[in-house]
Design a protein around this motif. Structure first.
Motif, PDB file in Angstrom:
ATOM      1  N   ASN A  33       0.692  -0.735  -0.179  1.00 36.49           N
ATOM      2  CA  ASN A  33       0.478   0.255  -0.129  1.00 36.49           C
ATOM      3  C   ASN A  33       0.315   1.143   0.157  1.00 36.49           C
ATOM      4  O   ASN A  33       0.496   2.745  -0.003  1.00 36.49           O
ATOM      5  CB  ASN A  33      -1.043   0.203   0.819  1.00 36.49           C
ATOM      6  N   CYS A  85       2.031   6.527   1.651  1.00 34.78           N
ATOM      7  CA  CYS A  85       1.243   5.083   1.586  1.00 34.78           C
ATOM      8  C   CYS A  85      -0.235   5.406   1.513  1.00 34.78           C
ATOM      9  O   CYS A  85      -0.315   6.778   1.868  1.00 34.78           O
ATOM     10  CB  CYS A  85       1.389   4.788   3.163  1.00 34.78           C
ATOM     11  N   ASN A  86      -0.979   5.002   0.654  1.00 34.73           N
ATOM     12  CA  ASN A  86      -2.390   5.715   0.206  1.00 34.73           C
ATOM     13  C   ASN A  86      -2.677   5.328   1.667  1.00 34.73           C
ATOM     14  O   ASN A  86      -2.945   4.963   2.719  1.00 34.73           O
ATOM     15  CB  ASN A  86      -3.534   4.096  -0.270  1.00 34.73           C
TER      16      ASN A  86
END
Length: 86
Positions: A33, A85-86
């Motif tokens: 992610n 990161c998402n």
């Protein structure tokens, strides 16, 4: 016979060398992610109180898929090489 033994000895020495081979390893600790920021542009916008707001637009390369994604309008300065990161 002497040449044959010398040749055999050379083959054995080369065949038994201890040169290391770099084999890429994958670990389970890679977060799919997240990615590495490969390009980033930051800009400042004056606010109504005489201050400045800083925003960044950047491109992230995913750690697992190597696909890139553009992220826009994030508050603050995002540096190239950092993890996002998402």
């Amino acid at each position: 016979m002497k040449k044959s033994l010398l040749l055999l000895g050379a083959i054995i020495l080369v065949g038994c060398s201890t040169d290391s081979v770099n084999v890429p390893t994958t670990t389970n600790s890679t977060d799919c992610n997240c990615g590495v920021v490969v390009q980033s542009v930051s800009y400042n916008i004056p606010d109504n109180n005489g201050g400045v707001l800083t925003f960044s637009n950047f491109i992230v390369r995913n750690n697992c898929t190597q696909l890139t994604k553009t992220v826009s309008g994030i508050s603050g300065v995002i540096t190239t090489g950092s993890q996002w990161c998402n």
